[in-house]
Design a protein around this motif. Structure first.
Motif, PDB file in Angstrom:
ATOM      1  N   ALA A 209      47.868   9.061   5.333  1.00 17.22           N
ATOM      2  CA  ALA A 209      46.625   9.828   5.144  1.00 17.22           C
ATOM      3  C   ALA A 209      46.245  10.558   6.419  1.00 17.22           C
ATOM      4  O   ALA A 209      45.782  11.707   6.386  1.00 17.22           O
ATOM      5  N   ASN A 210      46.446   9.961   7.534  1.00 19.68           N
ATOM      6  CA  ASN A 210      46.109  10.598   8.816  1.00 19.68           C
ATOM      7  C   ASN A 210      46.979  11.832   9.048  1.00 19.68           C
ATOM      8  O   ASN A 210      46.500  12.875   9.510  1.00 19.68           O
ATOM      9  N   ILE A 211      48.266  11.752   8.764  1.00 19.85           N
ATOM     10  CA  ILE A 211      49.173  12.887   8.993  1.00 19.85           C
ATOM     11  C   ILE A 211      48.792  14.055   8.097  1.00 19.85           C
ATOM     12  O   ILE A 211      48.762  15.222   8.510  1.00 19.85           O
ATOM     13  N   GLN A 212      48.493  13.832   6.817  1.00 25.21           N
ATOM     14  CA  GLN A 212      48.102  14.902   5.889  1.00 25.21           C
ATOM     15  C   GLN A 212      46.819  15.590   6.363  1.00 25.21           C
ATOM     16  O   GLN A 212      46.660  16.796   6.247  1.00 25.21           O
ATOM     17  N   SER A 213      45.893  14.801   6.888  1.00 27.23           N
ATOM     18  CA  SER A 213      44.640  15.385   7.377  1.00 27.23           C
ATOM     19  C   SER A 213      44.891  16.319   8.539  1.00 27.23           C
ATOM     20  O   SER A 213      44.294  17.390   8.641  1.00 27.23           O
ATOM     21  N   ILE A 214      45.849  15.976   9.411  1.00 27.28           N
ATOM     22  CA  ILE A 214      46.146  16.831  10.568  1.00 27.28           C
ATOM     23  C   ILE A 214      46.782  18.143  10.110  1.00 27.28           C
ATOM     24  O   ILE A 214      46.440  19.231  10.603  1.00 27.28           O
ATOM     25  N   MET A 215      47.682  18.120   9.173  1.00 28.13           N
ATOM     26  CA  MET A 215      48.357  19.327   8.705  1.00 28.13           C
ATOM     27  C   MET A 215      47.368  20.252   7.989  1.00 28.13           C
ATOM     28  O   MET A 215      47.482  21.475   8.074  1.00 28.13           O
ATOM     29  N   ALA A 216      46.404  19.719   7.297  1.00 24.94           N
ATOM     30  CA  ALA A 216      45.433  20.545   6.579  1.00 24.94           C
ATOM     31  C   ALA A 216      44.511  21.301   7.520  1.00 24.94           C
ATOM     32  O   ALA A 216      43.966  22.346   7.166  1.00 24.94           O
ATOM     33  N   SER A 217      44.322  20.869   8.732  1.00 25.66           N
ATOM     34  CA  SER A 217      43.383  21.512   9.674  1.00 25.66           C
ATOM     35  C   SER A 217      44.049  22.580  10.524  1.00 25.66           C
ATOM     36  O   SER A 217      43.419  23.120  11.439  1.00 25.66           O
ATOM     37  N   GLU A 218      45.329  23.013  10.326  1.00 24.37           N
ATOM     38  CA  GLU A 218      46.013  24.014  11.170  1.00 24.37           C
ATOM     39  C   GLU A 218      45.374  25.383  11.009  1.00 24.37           C
ATOM     40  O   GLU A 218      45.214  26.122  11.986  1.00 24.37           O
ATOM     41  N   LYS A 219      44.984  25.759   9.802  1.00 22.45           N
ATOM     42  CA  LYS A 219      44.363  27.073   9.582  1.00 22.45           C
ATOM     43  C   LYS A 219      43.059  27.199  10.353  1.00 22.45           C
ATOM     44  O   LYS A 219      42.762  28.223  10.955  1.00 22.45           O
ATOM     45  N   GLN A 220      42.307  26.155  10.288  1.00 25.77           N
ATOM     46  CA  GLN A 220      41.015  26.203  11.002  1.00 25.77           C
ATOM     47  C   GLN A 220      41.237  26.343  12.510  1.00 25.77           C
ATOM     48  O   GLN A 220      40.476  27.001  13.203  1.00 25.77           O
ATOM     49  N   VAL A 221      42.317  25.783  13.030  1.00 26.82           N
ATOM     50  CA  VAL A 221      42.610  25.897  14.467  1.00 26.82           C
ATOM     51  C   VAL A 221      42.936  27.335  14.810  1.00 26.82           C
ATOM     52  O   VAL A 221      42.503  27.863  15.856  1.00 26.82           O
ATOM     53  N   ASN A 222      43.664  28.052  13.967  1.00 27.61           N
ATOM     54  CA  ASN A 222      44.001  29.454  14.248  1.00 27.61           C
ATOM     55  C   ASN A 222      42.748  30.315  14.279  1.00 27.61           C
ATOM     56  O   ASN A 222      42.607  31.215  15.130  1.00 27.61           O
ATOM     57  N   MET A 225      40.944  29.880  17.553  1.00 26.78           N
ATOM     58  CA  MET A 225      41.594  30.543  18.684  1.00 26.78           C
ATOM     59  C   MET A 225      41.219  32.019  18.726  1.00 26.78           C
ATOM     60  O   MET A 225      41.026  32.584  19.821  1.00 26.78           O
ATOM     61  N   LYS A 226      41.178  32.691  17.552  1.00 26.71           N
ATOM     62  CA  LYS A 226      40.769  34.105  17.530  1.00 26.71           C
ATOM     63  C   LYS A 226      39.356  34.285  18.079  1.00 26.71           C
ATOM     64  O   LYS A 226      39.073  35.198  18.850  1.00 26.71           O
ATOM     65  N   LEU A 227      38.485  33.391  17.646  1.00 25.95           N
ATOM     66  CA  LEU A 227      37.095  33.484  18.151  1.00 25.95           C
ATOM     67  C   LEU A 227      37.025  33.299  19.659  1.00 25.95           C
ATOM     68  O   LEU A 227      36.246  33.966  20.354  1.00 25.95           O
ATOM     69  N   LEU A 228      37.829  32.464  20.201  1.00 28.11           N
ATOM     70  CA  LEU A 228      37.843  32.248  21.654  1.00 28.11           C
ATOM     71  C   LEU A 228      38.307  33.494  22.396  1.00 28.11           C
ATOM     72  O   LEU A 228      37.780  33.848  23.460  1.00 28.11           O
ATOM     73  N   ASP A 229      39.338  34.229  21.830  1.00 30.89           N
ATOM     74  CA  ASP A 229      39.820  35.466  22.481  1.00 30.89           C
ATOM     75  C   ASP A 229      38.723  36.516  22.520  1.00 30.89           C
ATOM     76  O   ASP A 229      38.527  37.216  23.535  1.00 30.89           O
ATOM     77  N   GLU A 230      37.973  36.666  21.449  1.00 31.31           N
ATOM     78  CA  GLU A 230      36.884  37.653  21.411  1.00 31.31           C
ATOM     79  C   GLU A 230      35.797  37.288  22.445  1.00 31.31           C
ATOM     80  O   GLU A 230      35.241  38.153  23.114  1.00 31.31           O
ATOM     81  N   ALA A 231      35.537  36.016  22.562  1.00 31.87           N
ATOM     82  CA  ALA A 231      34.510  35.585  23.531  1.00 31.87           C
ATOM     83  C   ALA A 231      34.930  35.904  24.949  1.00 31.87           C
ATOM     84  O   ALA A 231      34.112  36.321  25.790  1.00 31.87           O
ATOM     85  N   LEU A 232      36.205  35.782  25.266  1.00 33.75           N
ATOM     86  CA  LEU A 232      36.675  36.072  26.620  1.00 33.75           C
ATOM     87  C   LEU A 232      36.520  37.560  26.938  1.00 33.75           C
ATOM     88  O   LEU A 232      36.181  37.939  28.077  1.00 33.75           O
ATOM     89  N   LYS A 233      36.773  38.437  25.943  1.00 31.55           N
ATOM     90  CA  LYS A 233      36.599  39.872  26.168  1.00 31.55           C
ATOM     91  C   LYS A 233      35.132  40.189  26.488  1.00 31.55           C
ATOM     92  O   LYS A 233      34.837  40.999  27.377  1.00 31.55           O
ATOM     93  N   GLU A 234      34.196  39.567  25.775  1.00 32.72           N
ATOM     94  CA  GLU A 234      32.761  39.801  26.026  1.00 32.72           C
ATOM     95  C   GLU A 234      32.375  39.337  27.443  1.00 32.72           C
ATOM     96  O   GLU A 234      31.591  39.985  28.131  1.00 32.72           O
ATOM     97  N   VAL A 235      32.961  38.275  27.861  1.00 35.35           N
ATOM     98  CA  VAL A 235      32.665  37.750  29.211  1.00 35.35           C
ATOM     99  C   VAL A 235      33.124  38.748  30.264  1.00 35.35           C
ATOM    100  O   VAL A 235      32.436  38.976  31.268  1.00 35.35           O
ATOM    101  N   ASP A 236      34.304  39.374  30.080  1.00 34.97           N
ATOM    102  CA  ASP A 236      34.800  40.354  31.067  1.00 34.97           C
ATOM    103  C   ASP A 236      33.844  41.524  31.187  1.00 34.97           C
ATOM    104  O   ASP A 236      33.568  42.032  32.291  1.00 34.97           O
TER     105      ASP A 236
END
Length: 901
Positions: A209-222, A225-236
């Motif tokens: 059950a733990n392994i399936q839960s980790i694989m299901a959350s990969e999309k949310q991680v991507n 990451m996109k949101l973090l890149d946009e935030a870095l541009k605003e900071v510059d």
């Protein structure tokens, strides 16, 4: 040992829910060997309690009983005695020290090791192990004894101890989880393998059950990451904007720094200007002397009140300017130095002007007072210096200014004042005492005239008057005792002899009025001197600004010479006197100014003592009162010290007066041809006591009089007896009886408390000698009868029975009748009449004791009569012999004789 351990566990500890861990067989050290066991135990219930229990075999059987138990927490020290050598002895320190000897060293070591392990596990407080091997404390003890049977769960081996140490108690949460899990798997108890297999399967399911839960959350991680890149541009972009803003602010900062520096310089300039203005205002306000003050100091009128006030204000202002506390650097300014020099010049000029003016005032005062001496020379009063003091007190503040600014000139003025005033007071006081001496010796018109003559001529004439008694009054005696003693010896001195000879003259020539006059004159002298000295001392304190109202340790009895003396030596530096020195200075000034008072008072006292030594009583009372008054005001003042010194002289004269009276008692001679009567010194003591009681009523020196009374009365008693023994004309008993009766009457009348014992003694002596005289005198009227009965009493005393006395040849009935016939009533009356006449010749008329003595003789005669009748009745029974007169006849004889005379 195993069997014993098993038995103890079963019989003693198991019933108490305790487990026995270690045991040692011991006996007490140094006593008879009574074996017992020390046991280390723990309770099976929590919280665990660790104890050391002493178990002893019962005396009545083979069972063991628990004797005493100690909690392990009460154990302070375990002492194994020796850490190297084997020693079975060891000590346990509980509330007291218990000394034990183990049956073997191995048992002792095993027991101590068990105690150490229990201490490490259960106790926060660590026990001190002394003289114990470190190896023994680090390693677990190797127990070789067999364990208790497993069925009892009581074995105590080394492995058991390790298991106990590794065991960890489950907490409440863990116990609850295990209970829930075991309820869900009822077969877990019966089939442990199946239970473990089930747990493994459930764990695998959870991992998947733990392994399936980790694989299901990969999309949310991507997405994250996109949101973090946009935030870095605003900071510059934000950082670029901040950089441009910083460049703009840098130029503004530079401009603001320039403005701030400019403002600081402006503020510093303003501050300096304010400080400079403040310093200038300070110097101007504090070192600027008004022109009016300068003029007053230079030209001010020191004679008028307005001028004195102006000069005082100017002097105070000058002192304030000179004493201003300059700030650092002010003294380097040229203007300040010039102003200070100007102030110094003004001070010197005004100090010289003030000192010169006051010296002139002192001199003028001496001339003014001298012109008023003539009017006071006749009257017994001293000139009043109050106007002079009032005028000078106007300069008191200026004197204080002079004292603080120029002490040298202040000291010079002090010496000049003492010089001028000492000469003035010396003239006034000597003239005053001359008038007092004239009034004491008797005032005449001639004496009043020569009182105003020059001093030498007046003194010569006064001495002539006192030596030759021209006034008719100076005829006193050193003691009025002398009159009676001289009269009794028949040696009266001439009144025209010298003053020393007149000291032995009769005191009766000086009546009460003369002594009262002397007392008033002496009191007036002291009353005039006292306010004079106090007023002068108060003036000196106020005018010269000297403190006087603080007590001074020690008093001066001799004057110190102030000319170039103590004052100038101590204060050449010009510094003011300390407080104690100021008080000394007041006293020294008073001594210098009034240096003639003490000698003049001593001369006056000597004159009064020559006039009449009893005057010392008046002087002692008056002087004591004035000394007491002066000491209440100021015990260390000049007046108190001087009067105290004079009081010593007066006290010496008083003691001399008492000694002279005692000496004159011893020198009294009585006439051999006339009866003695009341002795002169007895009458004189009565006069002295009466006078002293009137003088010393409520006086402070009553104690001195009581001491004098004691000395005098002892002298009177001794010398009365001496004179009585020497008397030839008058019987000794009569002299003693009359004089002691007189003394008793005097003491009873005056009620002198300190002489109560002497009063009783005088009464006793009077009574004893009265009885002795009566008995002696009554032996003469019935002389033969007395001798006869004395013989009868002698025979009885020798052992002869009273009824057998009549058979003695010399004392038979015929002899008794013969003696009784010789004394008929007529002869008895004649003998009593002769006795009365003889007693009358012996007694003096002054004491009036004749009737008292005659009544005592009558009582004694009756007593003898009854005694004789008693002897006749006892020694001559049935003889019918009686006296030829009765008691009633005796009473009639005595009464008729007393009436006829």
């Amino acid at each position: 040992m195993t069997a014993i351990k098993h038995a103890l566990q079963r019989d003693i500890f198991t019933p108490n829910d305790e487990r026995l861990l270690s045991i040692v067989n011991v006996c007490k050290a140094g006593k008879k060997k009574k074996n017992c066991f020390l046991c280390a135990t723990v309770t099976t219930e929590r919280p665990v309690q660790v104890k050391v229990v002493k178990v002893k075999k019962s005396d009545k059987g083979d069972f063991y009983k628990r004797q005493i138990a100690w909690a392990l927490r009460d154990l302070a020290v375990v002492d194994a005695k020796d850490a190297i050598k084997e020693n079975p002895e060891f000590d346990l320190h509980f509330e007291k020290i218990y000394k034990w000897v183990a049956s073997s060293t191995a048992e002792k070591n095993a027991f101590i090791s068990c105690i150490w392990k229990l201490n490490q596990r259960y106790l926060r407080k660590k026990i001190d192990f002394v003289n114990v091997s470190s190896q023994l404390l680090e390693e677990l003890p190797k127990v070789t004894e067999e364990s208790v049977p497993s069925g009892e769960n009581q074995s105590v081996t080394g492995g058991d101890e390790e298991a106990v140490d590794e065991y960890q108690e489950l907490n409440a949460r863990e116990e609850q989880d295990i209970e829930i899990m075991m309820e869900g798997c009822e077969y877990a108890i019966s089939n442990a393998e199946a239970f473990a297999e089930k747990l493994s399967r459930e764990l695998q399911v959870l991992d998947g059950a733990n392994i399936q839960s980790i694989m299901a959350s990969e999309k949310q991680v991507n997405i994250l990451m996109k949101l973090l890149d946009e935030a870095l541009k605003e900071v510059d972009q934000i950082e670029l904007k901040l950089s441009s803003y910083e460049e703009m602010l840098q130029s503004v900062k530079e401009q603001m720094d320039q403005i701030s520096e400019s403002n600081h310089l402006i503020h510093l300039s303003n501050t300096n200007n304010v400080k400079l203005l403040s310093e200038i205002e300070f110097l101007v306000n504090h070192m600027d002397l008004a022109k009016g003050h300068i003029k007053a100091l230079q030209e001010g009128d020191l004679a008028s009140s307005r001028g004195i006030e102006a000069c005082t204000n100017a002097a105070d202002a000058l002192l304030q300017c000179m004493n201003v506390a300059l700030r650092p650097g002010h003294d380097m300014l040229l203007a300040v130095k010039q102003q200070q020099q100007r102030f110094s010049d003004l001070r010197e000029h005004f100090a010289r002007r003030l000192a010169s003016h006051l010296n002139n005032v002192f001199v003028q005062q001496g001339h003014d007072q001298s012109s008023t001496l003539a009017q006071h020379s006749v009257e017994l009063t001293l000139p009043n210096h109050h106007p002079f003091h009032r005028d000078l007190l106007r300069y008191a503040k200026l004197m204080e200014w002079l004292k603080s600014t120029d002490y040298g000139k202040y000291e010079g003025l002090t010496k000049n004042y003492m010089d001028y005033l000492s000469r003035l007071y010396e003239r006034e006081i000597k003239d005053f005492f001359e008038v007092a001496k004239i009034k004491m010796t008797g005032t005449t018109k001639e004496s009043k005239k020569f009182a105003t003559l020059p001093r030498k001529e007046s003194a010569v004439k006064q001495e002539t008057e006192s030596l030759h008694g021209s006034s008719g009054k100076l005829t006193g005696s050193t003691s009025s005792l002398n009159k009676l003693s001289v009269q009794s010896s028949g040696n009266r001195r001439s009144q025209s002899s010298s003053l020393l000879d007149m000291g032995n003259m009769s005191a009766s020539d000086l009546d009460v009025a003369d002594r009262t006059k002397f007392d008033k004159i002496f009191e007036q002298v002291l009353s005039e001197l006292e306010p004079l000295c106090l007023a002068e001392q108060d003036f000196i304190s106020k005018f010269f600004k000297l403190q006087q109202h603080q007590s001074i340790s020690g008093t001066m009895t001799e004057a110190e010479d102030l000319d170039g003396g103590t004052l100038s030596r101590q204060h050449n530096s010009g510094t003011p006197l300390p407080v104690s020195s100021e008080r000394d200075m007041i006293r020294q000034m008073m001594i210098k100014i009034f240096r003639c008072i003490e000698p003049e008072l001593n001369n006056l006292i000597a004159l009064g003592d020559k006039i009449d030594s009893f005057n010392s009583l008046y002087m002692l009372v008056k002087m004591s009162h004035h000394v007491w008054t002066a000491q209440n005001v100021d015990p260390a003042s000049f007046l108190s010290t001087t009067l105290g010194n004079v009081l010593v002289t007066v006290k010496r004269n008083f003691d001399k007066c008492i000694s002279n009276q005692i000496r004159q008692m011893e020198e009294v001679k009585i006439s051999k041809k006339s009866k003695v009567g009341i002795l002169p010194f007895v009458a004189e003591f009565e006069e002295f006591a009466g006078l002293a009681e009137s003088i010393f009523k409520n006086a402070e020196r009553r104690g001195d009089l009581d001491k004098a009374y004691t000395k005098l009365i002892r002298g009177v008693f001794v010398n009365v007896e001496k004179v009585a023994n020497e008397s030839q004309k008058t019987p000794r008993d009569v002299v003693m009886m009359e004089n002691f009766h007189h003394i008793f009457a005097t003491l009873s009348r005056l009620k002198i408390s300190c002489l109560e014992a002497e009063k009783k003694e005088a009464k006793q002596k009077y009574t004893d000698h009265l009885q002795s005289y009566v008995i002696y005198s009554l032996g003469q009227p019935l002389e033969k009868l007395n001798h006869f009965f004395e013989g009868v009493e002698a025979r009885v005393a020798q052992g002869i029975r009273e009824e057998e006395v009549s058979y003695q040849l010399a004392f038979n009935k015929q002899e008794l009748r013969k003696v009784i016939k010789e004394y008929p009533g007529k002869e008895v009356k004649k003998g009593l009449d002769n006795l009365y006449k003889k007693v009358d010749k012996h007694l003096c008329e002054e004491e009036n004791l004749l009737q008292v003595v005659w009544h005592s003789m009558q009582d004694e005669f009756i007593r003898q009569y009854k005694h004789f009748e008693g002897l006749i009745a006892r020694c001559y029974p049935g003889s019918g012999i009686t006296m030829e007169f009765t008691i009633q006849d005796i009473l009639d004889y005595c009464s008729s004789i007393a009436q006829s005379h």
